[in-house]
Motif scaffolding. Sequence first.
Motif, PDB file in Angstrom:
ATOM      1  N   PRO A  65       0.724  -1.247   0.216  1.00 56.43           N
ATOM      2  CA  PRO A  65      -0.111   0.167   0.283  1.00 56.43           C
ATOM      3  C   PRO A  65       0.839   1.683   0.191  1.00 56.43           C
ATOM      4  O   PRO A  65       2.136   1.704   0.579  1.00 56.43           O
ATOM      5  N   LYS A  66       0.281   2.799  -0.701  1.00 58.99           N
ATOM      6  CA  LYS A  66       0.953   3.602  -0.783  1.00 58.99           C
ATOM      7  C   LYS A  66       1.137   4.031   0.143  1.00 58.99           C
ATOM      8  O   LYS A  66       2.222   4.809   0.538  1.00 58.99           O
ATOM      9  N   TYR A  67       0.617   3.906   2.121  1.00 59.96           N
ATOM     10  CA  TYR A  67       1.289   4.184   3.583  1.00 59.96           C
ATOM     11  C   TYR A  67       2.734   3.960   3.518  1.00 59.96           C
ATOM     12  O   TYR A  67       3.496   4.015   4.463  1.00 59.96           O
ATOM     13  N   MET A  68       2.883   3.088   2.757  1.00 58.82           N
ATOM     14  CA  MET A  68       4.252   1.835   3.195  1.00 58.82           C
ATOM     15  C   MET A  68       5.623   3.048   3.134  1.00 58.82           C
ATOM     16  O   MET A  68       6.335   2.595   3.150  1.00 58.82           O
ATOM     17  N   GLU A  69       5.019   3.642   1.679  1.00 59.16           N
ATOM     18  CA  GLU A  69       6.601   4.637   1.444  1.00 59.16           C
ATOM     19  C   GLU A  69       6.640   5.280   2.978  1.00 59.16           C
ATOM     20  O   GLU A  69       7.782   5.675   3.470  1.00 59.16           O
ATOM     21  N   TRP A  70       5.622   5.928   3.824  1.00 60.33           N
ATOM     22  CA  TRP A  70       5.683   6.728   5.177  1.00 60.33           C
ATOM     23  C   TRP A  70       6.859   5.371   5.906  1.00 60.33           C
ATOM     24  O   TRP A  70       7.503   6.273   6.925  1.00 60.33           O
ATOM     25  N   PHE A  71       6.555   4.431   5.498  1.00 57.80           N
ATOM     26  CA  PHE A  71       6.617   3.880   7.017  1.00 57.80           C
ATOM     27  C   PHE A  71       7.804   3.401   6.271  1.00 57.80           C
ATOM     28  O   PHE A  71       8.883   3.234   7.752  1.00 57.80           O
ATOM     29  N   GLY A  72       8.125   3.123   5.295  1.00 59.52           N
ATOM     30  CA  GLY A  72      10.022   2.673   4.996  1.00 59.52           C
ATOM     31  C   GLY A  72      10.991   4.140   5.439  1.00 59.52           C
ATOM     32  O   GLY A  72      11.947   3.562   5.805  1.00 59.52           O
ATOM     33  N   ALA A  73      10.119   4.977   4.907  1.00 59.12           N
ATOM     34  CA  ALA A  73      11.326   6.221   5.051  1.00 59.12           C
ATOM     35  C   ALA A  73      11.325   6.713   6.450  1.00 59.12           C
ATOM     36  O   ALA A  73      12.450   7.182   6.563  1.00 59.12           O
ATOM     37  N   MET A  74      10.756   6.425   7.075  1.00 56.31           N
ATOM     38  CA  MET A  74      10.775   6.538   8.726  1.00 56.31           C
ATOM     39  C   MET A  74      11.669   5.667   9.296  1.00 56.31           C
ATOM     40  O   MET A  74      12.791   5.939   9.557  1.00 56.31           O
ATOM     41  N   GLY A  75      11.991   4.557   8.208  1.00 60.81           N
ATOM     42  CA  GLY A  75      13.293   3.580   8.650  1.00 60.81           C
ATOM     43  C   GLY A  75      14.319   3.934   8.131  1.00 60.81           C
ATOM     44  O   GLY A  75      14.906   3.275   9.700  1.00 60.81           O
ATOM     45  N   LEU A  76      14.292   3.786   7.821  1.00 56.37           N
ATOM     46  CA  LEU A  76      15.429   4.686   6.500  1.00 56.37           C
ATOM     47  C   LEU A  76      16.128   5.827   7.984  1.00 56.37           C
ATOM     48  O   LEU A  76      17.247   6.389   7.687  1.00 56.37           O
ATOM     49  N   MET A  77      15.512   6.697   7.886  1.00 55.14           N
ATOM     50  CA  MET A  77      15.384   7.731   8.819  1.00 55.14           C
ATOM     51  C   MET A  77      16.241   7.164  10.122  1.00 55.14           C
ATOM     52  O   MET A  77      17.026   8.642  11.187  1.00 55.14           O
ATOM     53  N   ILE A  78      15.382   6.177  10.914  1.00 54.14           N
ATOM     54  CA  ILE A  78      15.736   5.796  12.289  1.00 54.14           C
ATOM     55  C   ILE A  78      17.547   5.292  12.019  1.00 54.14           C
ATOM     56  O   ILE A  78      17.973   6.045  12.922  1.00 54.14           O
TER      57      ILE A  78
END
Length: 254
Positions: free
Chosen positions: A221-234
């Motif tokens: 789903p599209k919201y997983m882009e935010w999820f992935g970006a947040m993980g990378l930022m961590i």
Amino acid sequence: MNSNNPFFKSKAFNNTSRADEAVHQATVIDYNDTMSVSGTINKSFIMLLLLIASAAITWMMTFNGYNPIVLTIGGAIVGFVLVLISVFKPQYSPYLAPGYAVFEGLFIGGISAIFEVMYPGIVIQAVSCTFVTFIVCFGLYKYGVVKVNERFRSVVVAATLAIATYYLISWLLSMFTSFVPVHHGNSLISIGISVFVIVIAALNLFLDFDQIEKGAEQKLPKYMEWFGAMGLMITLVWLYIEFLRLLSKISSRD
């Protein structure tokens, strides 16, 4: 496909696939409503801008004579809480990820200002090291120089868990006893530990890149882009903090 990153280790990247077996083969998938690598990159840049903007608040407070400790500690706590919520509720990532960037920025700004007061010029060095490390790792992954397989993933995850366990035990012992962790101070052993941790943090970037790419291939789903970006930022925040620690140890030996 398990990354050490707390986000990527969650079930979201394994159970959120758009390719539901119950969907008839004739169903048309709207690819504008699925996760993409470019979309994740764009959202990562948005989060980075939010983090920098909020970091400027506690940074300026420090150099204007105000104590930013409340916002710094508060930002770290709230950021951690948002991470935990997103792990269990990834569908809320479009709201939680920007919030994480803002609150984590308050923490980063305060910590950076403290280090800068102690060691002038250290922040720009840490930022440069983090940026160069990210670019190098991204290039190595993009051009296939480093390939993420099961053995690579297992070694990195095991090493990261070992580091997390060591940090946790050291923190608990130092809180309730007179124990002084080996990684404290500016000894050669302490510097060596910091270098090792930085290497492991950098290797986690490869796992993050791979997980984001796999998520896009699975049409999550599209919201997983935010999820992935947040993980990378961590991972990037962790890498930056470790560079600050290493550079401070080296500077204190001069």
